[in-house]
Design a protein around this motif. Sequence first.
Motif, PDB file in Angstrom:
ATOM      1  N   LYS A  62       0.830  -1.197   0.000  1.00  0.00           N
ATOM      2  CA  LYS A  62       0.000   0.000   0.000  1.00  0.00           C
ATOM      3  C   LYS A  62       0.872   1.258   0.000  1.00  0.00           C
ATOM      4  O   LYS A  62       1.940   1.275   0.611  1.00  0.00           O
ATOM      5  CB  LYS A  62      -0.917   0.009   1.226  1.00  0.00           C
ATOM      6  CG  LYS A  62      -1.908  -1.146   1.250  1.00  0.00           C
ATOM      7  CD  LYS A  62      -2.751  -1.109   2.519  1.00  0.00           C
ATOM      8  CE  LYS A  62      -3.724  -2.285   2.548  1.00  0.00           C
ATOM      9  NZ  LYS A  62      -4.550  -2.282   3.793  1.00  0.00           N
TER      10      LYS A  62
ATOM     11  N   LYS B 189      -1.496   4.141  -8.241  1.00  0.00           N
ATOM     12  CA  LYS B 189      -2.592   3.164  -8.142  1.00  0.00           C
ATOM     13  C   LYS B 189      -2.857   2.454  -9.469  1.00  0.00           C
ATOM     14  O   LYS B 189      -2.938   1.219  -9.522  1.00  0.00           O
ATOM     15  CB  LYS B 189      -3.869   3.880  -7.676  1.00  0.00           C
ATOM     16  CG  LYS B 189      -5.116   2.995  -7.645  1.00  0.00           C
ATOM     17  CD  LYS B 189      -4.999   1.921  -6.572  1.00  0.00           C
ATOM     18  CE  LYS B 189      -6.307   1.180  -6.363  1.00  0.00           C
ATOM     19  NZ  LYS B 189      -6.763   0.411  -7.536  1.00  0.00           N
TER      20      LYS B 189
ATOM     21  N   GLU C 196      -1.476  -0.730  -4.032  1.00  0.00           N
ATOM     22  CA  GLU C 196      -2.781  -0.622  -3.388  1.00  0.00           C
ATOM     23  C   GLU C 196      -2.825   0.698  -2.633  1.00  0.00           C
ATOM     24  O   GLU C 196      -1.789   1.237  -2.232  1.00  0.00           O
ATOM     25  CB  GLU C 196      -3.010  -1.800  -2.435  1.00  0.00           C
ATOM     26  CG  GLU C 196      -3.120  -3.136  -3.160  1.00  0.00           C
ATOM     27  CD  GLU C 196      -3.417  -4.281  -2.204  1.00  0.00           C
ATOM     28  OE1 GLU C 196      -3.803  -4.016  -1.034  1.00  0.00           O
ATOM     29  OE2 GLU C 196      -3.269  -5.447  -2.622  1.00  0.00           O
ATOM     30  N   GLN C 197      -4.032   1.214  -2.450  1.00  0.00           N
ATOM     31  CA  GLN C 197      -4.171   2.485  -1.754  1.00  0.00           C
ATOM     32  C   GLN C 197      -4.372   2.235  -0.262  1.00  0.00           C
ATOM     33  O   GLN C 197      -5.043   1.281   0.137  1.00  0.00           O
ATOM     34  CB  GLN C 197      -5.363   3.263  -2.317  1.00  0.00           C
ATOM     35  CG  GLN C 197      -5.355   4.737  -1.975  1.00  0.00           C
ATOM     36  CD  GLN C 197      -6.404   5.493  -2.779  1.00  0.00           C
ATOM     37  OE1 GLN C 197      -7.401   4.926  -3.188  1.00  0.00           O
ATOM     38  NE2 GLN C 197      -6.176   6.778  -2.997  1.00  0.00           N
ATOM     39  N   SER C 198      -3.770   3.079   0.551  1.00  0.00           N
ATOM     40  CA  SER C 198      -3.963   2.972   1.994  1.00  0.00           C
ATOM     41  C   SER C 198      -5.446   2.997   2.325  1.00  0.00           C
ATOM     42  O   SER C 198      -6.225   3.753   1.740  1.00  0.00           O
ATOM     43  CB  SER C 198      -3.258   4.141   2.691  1.00  0.00           C
ATOM     44  OG  SER C 198      -3.743   4.296   4.004  1.00  0.00           O
ATOM     45  N   ASP C 199      -5.856   2.161   3.267  1.00  0.00           N
ATOM     46  CA  ASP C 199      -7.268   2.122   3.668  1.00  0.00           C
ATOM     47  C   ASP C 199      -7.735   3.477   4.172  1.00  0.00           C
ATOM     48  O   ASP C 199      -8.885   3.869   3.955  1.00  0.00           O
ATOM     49  CB  ASP C 199      -7.487   1.069   4.766  1.00  0.00           C
ATOM     50  CG  ASP C 199      -7.303  -0.353   4.236  1.00  0.00           C
ATOM     51  OD1 ASP C 199      -7.423  -0.537   3.001  1.00  0.00           O
ATOM     52  OD2 ASP C 199      -7.037  -1.257   5.035  1.00  0.00           O
TER      53      ASP C 199
ATOM     54  N   ALA D 173       0.094   2.515   5.311  1.00  0.00           N
ATOM     55  CA  ALA D 173       0.859   2.462   4.061  1.00  0.00           C
ATOM     56  C   ALA D 173       2.226   1.825   4.262  1.00  0.00           C
ATOM     57  O   ALA D 173       2.905   2.092   5.259  1.00  0.00           O
ATOM     58  CB  ALA D 173       1.018   3.867   3.498  1.00  0.00           C
TER      59      ALA D 173
END
Length: 338
Positions: free
Chosen positions: A220, A245, A251-254, A273
């Motif tokens: 991330k 992305k 992946e993108q940080s939640d 991340a």
Amino acid sequence: MMNMVNQRNRHARRSIVLSLVLVAGLLAACGTDTGNVQSAKQEAAVPSNSTKVVKNAAERVNIYPLTIKDELGHELKIPSKPTKIFAPIMEDSLVTLGIKPTMQWSNGVNPQVYLQDQLGSVPQISFAGGLPSFEAVLDSQPELIILHNSYASESGAYEKYAKIAPTYVFKSATTDLNSSLRALGKLLDESDKAEQAIKSYADKAANARTKLEGKIKGKKAAIIRFNAKGMFFMNSNYFSGYVLKHDLDFEQSDLVKDGALEVSLEILPELDADYIFLINDGNQGDRYFNELRESEVWKNVPAVKNGHVFETSNDYWLSGGFIAHGKVIDDVVRFLQP
């Protein structure tokens, strides 16, 4: 007497043989000539490379006058291939197509620095106070105006600009560069160059993914941007956020994915991340940048402790276009694979 008859017969046979040889020779010669003629015809039927080039150039169709609708439904007519183009924020795409604008965007202090090797001689027009006035745009006498998002239409500037020259408005040119570059290529009759640039960039991104596969897969990333107003996450819809992305497959940080925009010290412990990229926008965010780095909370973020925080160029990391995005890819490869 018998000898004389035999002698005459021998002379007759010799004449017949000589005649047959002569006829055979003439037939062979005719056959050879026919073959040469056929060969010459075949060679003439296959044009040389130079002939092909001339033919293709002659067959190139003039697309102007061009009547087209922009992405907001405005119809415009471009009478001939424009040479004086005003397309603020889209200078990257113009340069990609081999075109210099009549003016270039500036934040009031600097233009897009990473393009100045190409645009150093192009006059700057300030957007520090918003969209330039009718008079400021009119001074450059553009033949075509291209606006990168719908704000100009929503603010009423489109109606003014459209009185100066045919004006094309994108909904958001930086969201889908492939689509916007193809549209630009069509407007400027440079579709071949647009397709070449799209392929070249796709190849570059694919090569980077291959190089970094073990360091990207399942990881991330988060981008934090600093300016005079504070600290903010950049999502995956535009600029370098889009590159990480969609082009490099991070992946993108939640935290960012769930809609967080403003960054505060209080939410930093939630930042999941693996890699963090920092952008100080024109050094306007020095205060917040220093505040973050000196924070004990920040020092305990896993990515910080693992040495996975990278300070980037505020210039092309905050720009849209294949030149800028290519430089972002180069940076990421350099950061993760020194």
